[in-house]
Each structure stands twice: as C-alpha cells, then as structure tokens.
Scaffold this motif. Structure first.
Motif, PDB file in Angstrom:
ATOM      1  N   ALA A 143       0.818  -1.216   0.000  1.00  0.00           N
ATOM      2  CA  ALA A 143       0.000   0.000   0.000  1.00  0.00           C
ATOM      3  C   ALA A 143       0.850   1.263   0.000  1.00  0.00           C
ATOM      4  N   LEU A 144       2.138   1.128   0.296  1.00  0.00           N
ATOM      5  CA  LEU A 144       3.011   2.298   0.442  1.00  0.00           C
ATOM      6  C   LEU A 144       3.676   2.702  -0.866  1.00  0.00           C
ATOM      7  N   ARG A 145       3.828   4.000  -1.008  1.00  0.00           N
ATOM      8  CA  ARG A 145       4.634   4.533  -2.100  1.00  0.00           C
ATOM      9  C   ARG A 145       6.111   4.339  -1.761  1.00  0.00           C
ATOM     10  N   PRO A 146       6.995   4.404  -2.758  1.00  0.00           N
ATOM     11  CA  PRO A 146       8.429   4.319  -2.468  1.00  0.00           C
ATOM     12  C   PRO A 146       8.830   5.345  -1.400  1.00  0.00           C
ATOM     13  N   GLU A 147       9.653   4.917  -0.476  1.00  0.00           N
ATOM     14  CA  GLU A 147      10.093   5.747   0.660  1.00  0.00           C
ATOM     15  C   GLU A 147       8.984   5.963   1.687  1.00  0.00           C
ATOM     16  N   GLY A 148       7.874   5.223   1.567  1.00  0.00           N
ATOM     17  CA  GLY A 148       6.799   5.347   2.539  1.00  0.00           C
ATOM     18  C   GLY A 148       7.165   4.735   3.879  1.00  0.00           C
ATOM     19  N   HIS A 149       6.354   5.002   4.887  1.00  0.00           N
ATOM     20  CA  HIS A 149       6.676   4.588   6.254  1.00  0.00           C
ATOM     21  C   HIS A 149       5.547   3.783   6.894  1.00  0.00           C
ATOM     22  N   LEU A 150       5.944   2.819   7.702  1.00  0.00           N
ATOM     23  CA  LEU A 150       5.034   2.111   8.596  1.00  0.00           C
ATOM     24  C   LEU A 150       5.154   2.746   9.972  1.00  0.00           C
ATOM     25  N   ILE A 151       4.017   3.170  10.545  1.00  0.00           N
ATOM     26  CA  ILE A 151       3.986   3.799  11.863  1.00  0.00           C
ATOM     27  C   ILE A 151       3.207   2.900  12.818  1.00  0.00           C
ATOM     28  N   LEU A 152       3.864   2.423  13.851  1.00  0.00           N
ATOM     29  CA  LEU A 152       3.206   1.617  14.870  1.00  0.00           C
ATOM     30  C   LEU A 152       3.193   2.386  16.183  1.00  0.00           C
ATOM     31  N   LEU A 153       2.011   2.604  16.725  1.00  0.00           N
ATOM     32  CA  LEU A 153       1.862   3.245  18.032  1.00  0.00           C
ATOM     33  C   LEU A 153       1.350   2.217  19.032  1.00  0.00           C
ATOM     34  N   TRP A 154       1.785   2.375  20.274  1.00  0.00           N
ATOM     35  CA  TRP A 154       1.379   1.420  21.309  1.00  0.00           C
ATOM     36  C   TRP A 154       1.155   2.135  22.633  1.00  0.00           C
ATOM     37  N   ASN A 155       0.091   1.775  23.311  1.00  0.00           N
ATOM     38  CA  ASN A 155      -0.089   2.110  24.727  1.00  0.00           C
ATOM     39  C   ASN A 155      -0.188   0.793  25.478  1.00  0.00           C
ATOM     40  N   LYS A 156       0.763   0.522  26.342  1.00  0.00           N
ATOM     41  CA  LYS A 156       0.717  -0.729  27.110  1.00  0.00           C
ATOM     42  C   LYS A 156      -0.352  -0.626  28.188  1.00  0.00           C
ATOM     43  N   GLU A 157      -0.700  -1.782  28.796  1.00  0.00           N
ATOM     44  CA  GLU A 157      -1.746  -1.799  29.817  1.00  0.00           C
ATOM     45  C   GLU A 157      -1.381  -0.889  30.992  1.00  0.00           C
ATOM     46  N   LEU A 158      -2.389  -0.191  31.507  1.00  0.00           N
ATOM     47  CA  LEU A 158      -2.170   0.708  32.644  1.00  0.00           C
ATOM     48  C   LEU A 158      -1.969  -0.107  33.923  1.00  0.00           C
ATOM     49  N   GLN A 159      -0.923   0.236  34.669  1.00  0.00           N
ATOM     50  CA  GLN A 159      -0.560  -0.509  35.873  1.00  0.00           C
ATOM     51  C   GLN A 159      -0.776   0.352  37.114  1.00  0.00           C
ATOM     52  N   PRO A 160      -1.424  -0.199  38.143  1.00  0.00           N
ATOM     53  CA  PRO A 160      -1.485   0.517  39.426  1.00  0.00           C
ATOM     54  C   PRO A 160      -0.132   0.439  40.115  1.00  0.00           C
ATOM     55  N   ARG A 161       0.057   1.241  41.164  1.00  0.00           N
ATOM     56  CA  ARG A 161       1.311   1.150  41.916  1.00  0.00           C
ATOM     57  C   ARG A 161       1.454  -0.262  42.472  1.00  0.00           C
ATOM     58  N   TYR A 162       2.683  -0.679  42.717  1.00  0.00           N
ATOM     59  CA  TYR A 162       2.964  -2.076  43.039  1.00  0.00           C
ATOM     60  C   TYR A 162       2.248  -2.535  44.302  1.00  0.00           C
ATOM     61  N   GLU A 163       2.181  -1.668  45.311  1.00  0.00           N
ATOM     62  CA  GLU A 163       1.534  -2.056  46.569  1.00  0.00           C
ATOM     63  C   GLU A 163       0.053  -2.362  46.352  1.00  0.00           C
ATOM     64  N   LEU A 164      -0.611  -1.548  45.534  1.00  0.00           N
ATOM     65  CA  LEU A 164      -2.014  -1.790  45.238  1.00  0.00           C
ATOM     66  C   LEU A 164      -2.168  -3.031  44.365  1.00  0.00           C
ATOM     67  N   TYR A 165      -1.262  -3.205  43.429  1.00  0.00           N
ATOM     68  CA  TYR A 165      -1.286  -4.399  42.582  1.00  0.00           C
ATOM     69  C   TYR A 165      -1.263  -5.670  43.430  1.00  0.00           C
ATOM     70  N   GLN A 166      -0.445  -5.675  44.474  1.00  0.00           N
ATOM     71  CA  GLN A 166      -0.343  -6.853  45.337  1.00  0.00           C
ATOM     72  C   GLN A 166      -1.686  -7.156  46.006  1.00  0.00           C
ATOM     73  N   GLN A 167      -2.407  -6.120  46.404  1.00  0.00           N
ATOM     74  CA  GLN A 167      -3.725  -6.315  47.016  1.00  0.00           C
ATOM     75  C   GLN A 167      -4.739  -6.834  45.997  1.00  0.00           C
ATOM     76  N   LEU A 168      -4.696  -6.269  44.802  1.00  0.00           N
ATOM     77  CA  LEU A 168      -5.617  -6.705  43.747  1.00  0.00           C
ATOM     78  C   LEU A 168      -5.306  -8.135  43.298  1.00  0.00           C
ATOM     79  N   LEU A 169      -4.031  -8.492  43.357  1.00  0.00           N
ATOM     80  CA  LEU A 169      -3.610  -9.825  42.934  1.00  0.00           C
ATOM     81  C   LEU A 169      -4.315 -10.912  43.743  1.00  0.00           C
TER      82      LEU A 169
END
Length: 275
Positions: A143-169
């Motif tokens: 689909a790209l023209r010569p010299e075209g670019h692939l752009i990948l964006l990512w937002n990883k999963e949101l993490q609570p602070r570790y102490e709260l994570y331990q309680q939720l675990l």
C-alpha cells in the motif's frame, strides 16, 4: 521473541476473522471512554519522522473508535481508516465527523481492497498485532509509495502502583486465577513493545526503524479504572458471573485505598521505512 509470537498467535491473530471483528463489541463504549490517548510528544515525533503534512495520504489499520485518528486528521491530509468492528466503526464515524478528509471503511485489513502504492504512511495504533503477520506486513508494504513509512503506536496496559497491585492480585488469585500475571514495570513494558517493533523488521518488508517510548502517569476514578479493565482481552473472556464477582472484589480493594487510582504505562512508537 518466540514466546511473544506464540502469545499473539493464541490471543490475537490466531482467532477466527469473524471472532476478531466482534471481539470488542461488548466493550466498545468503554474502550472509547477509558482507553488513554497517545501523548502529543509521541504523535509529533512520528509525524516528523514520517514527514507527514497536509499533502500526505495516510492509511490507518484498525482505527477502533478513532483513539489516534484525530491527532493525525488535524493535519488535513487524506486518511483512509479501516475498521472491521461495526460498533467501533459507528463510534469512529461520530468522532471523525469534524474531519471531512477522513474516509472510514467498515472492513478488516485482510478484506480491504488494496490501493497499490497509494499511501505515504500506514498507521496502526495498538492494532497491528491482531493481523496475521504473513498478511499484514506485505499488504502494508504494497500500500506504500516508495520511501513510505510504517507507523506503529502502542499504549501498554495501565498498571497501578505495586503495593495496590499486590492487594488486587489476591482477588484475581481467588476469583479468576487464569488472569493472574506478573507485574510489568516500565522496563518490562518497553521491552515487550520493542519486540513488537522488531517483528516488522524481521518481516523483511521494512528497514531503518526508529523507536522511542515514554512512561506516562495518569489518575483514574475507581469507576473509570474498572471500565478500562473491561476493555482488556483477558477480562472480556470471562463468564458473566465470574466477571461480576471479580469486579466486586476489585472495587472493594480499590475503594479501601481511596476514590482514585494512580496508574502508569509505557507509550511507544516505531517508524520504519519501506524496504
């Protein structure tokens, strides 16, 4: 890398196409409301790297409810946005109404009718891992023209602070042990996203990749955080009664810690040039 590919094969592109099309239907509204947008710093960087302007043509693969789309639509460039999920598609129509330069198509990238060499860039925001690599990378390249670019964006999963994570675990272990997972600090999240970017280079269709990431901190209400969790695939797979019990337990722990939840996640980009 092999482990990540196996996970993606099992959880994402290995699913039947019809199943993938409707995977987020029950959580479409929650996805639009609770998923974080992409930081301006990241968007500005990829626009610069891919040399995008009002004269560019941009193909977005799996635009969802248009989480990332407006940040590029404001350039005024022509955008074709492909989204297979009908619920996401309708939400994207509403979001993109102010942008006449955006054309939305309700189909999968696999089924999309290729416009050979029709685009200066192909954009995928947290979506390309849902497409079979043997189809996704060569079709994006075509689909790209010569010299075209692939752009990948990512937002990883949101993490609570570790102490709260331990309680939720504890709640996860008691109610939904299949969802129990190790805590992902920012270095771990960045390493996973680096692997996702490397897959594009290993496909043989792209080169000269430039990558970057930032750690983002946000504050969610308890309600919004639970809404967010309901957009993540592991939670979507739960049966109704188990999900209700899990979310009741999580809410109890969260509310014991206050009205808000401090969260962090890694937002990343990969920009590669057509080989």
């Amino acid at each position: 890398m092999q482990n990540l590919k196996q996970i993606l094969q099992k959880e994402c592109y290995g699913k039947d196409l019809e199943q993938r099309k409707h995977w987020y239907s029950h959580a479409a509204q929650a996805y639009q409301q609770a998923r974080p947008r992409y930081p301006k710093e990241i968007v500005d960087r990829v626009i610069d790297l891919a040399k995008l302007s009002s004269d560019s043509t941009l193909l977005e693969v799996g635009c969802g409810p248009a989480i990332a789309t407006p940040a590029f639509a404001v350039l005024g460039c022509r955008m074709v946005c492909v989204e297979p999920n009908p619920d996401f598609f309708h939400l994207a129509q509403q979001t993109c109404e102010p942008y006449p330069n955006v054309e939305l198509q309700n189909c999968s990238f696999e089924e999309w009718e290729l416009e050979p060499q029709g685009f200066d860039a192909v954009l995928a925001a947290s979506s390309f891992h849902w497409i079979v690599p043997e189809i996704g990378y060569p079709k994006a390249a075509a689909a790209l023209r010569p010299e075209g670019h692939l752009i990948l964006l990512w937002n990883k999963e949101l993490q609570p602070r570790y102490e709260l994570y331990q309680q939720l675990l504890t709640v996860y272990q008691n109610v939904a042990p299949s969802l129990t997972r190790s805590y992902e600090d920012s270095a771990t999240q960045a390493a996973i996203l680096d692997q996702l970017g490397q897959m594009a280079i290993e496909s043989g269709y792209f080169k000269d990749m430039v990558s970057g990431h930032i750690e983002v901190e946000v504050t969610y209400s308890v309600d919004r955080y639970l809404m967010l969790l309901n957009t993540y695939s592991p939670h979507l797979k739960l049966e109704t009664e188990q999900k209700q019990e899990l979310f009741a337990g999580l809410r109890q722990v969260l509310e014991q810690n206050g009205d808000t939840v401090e969260l962090s996640y890694v937002s990343a980009f990969h920009v590669a040039r057509l080989n």
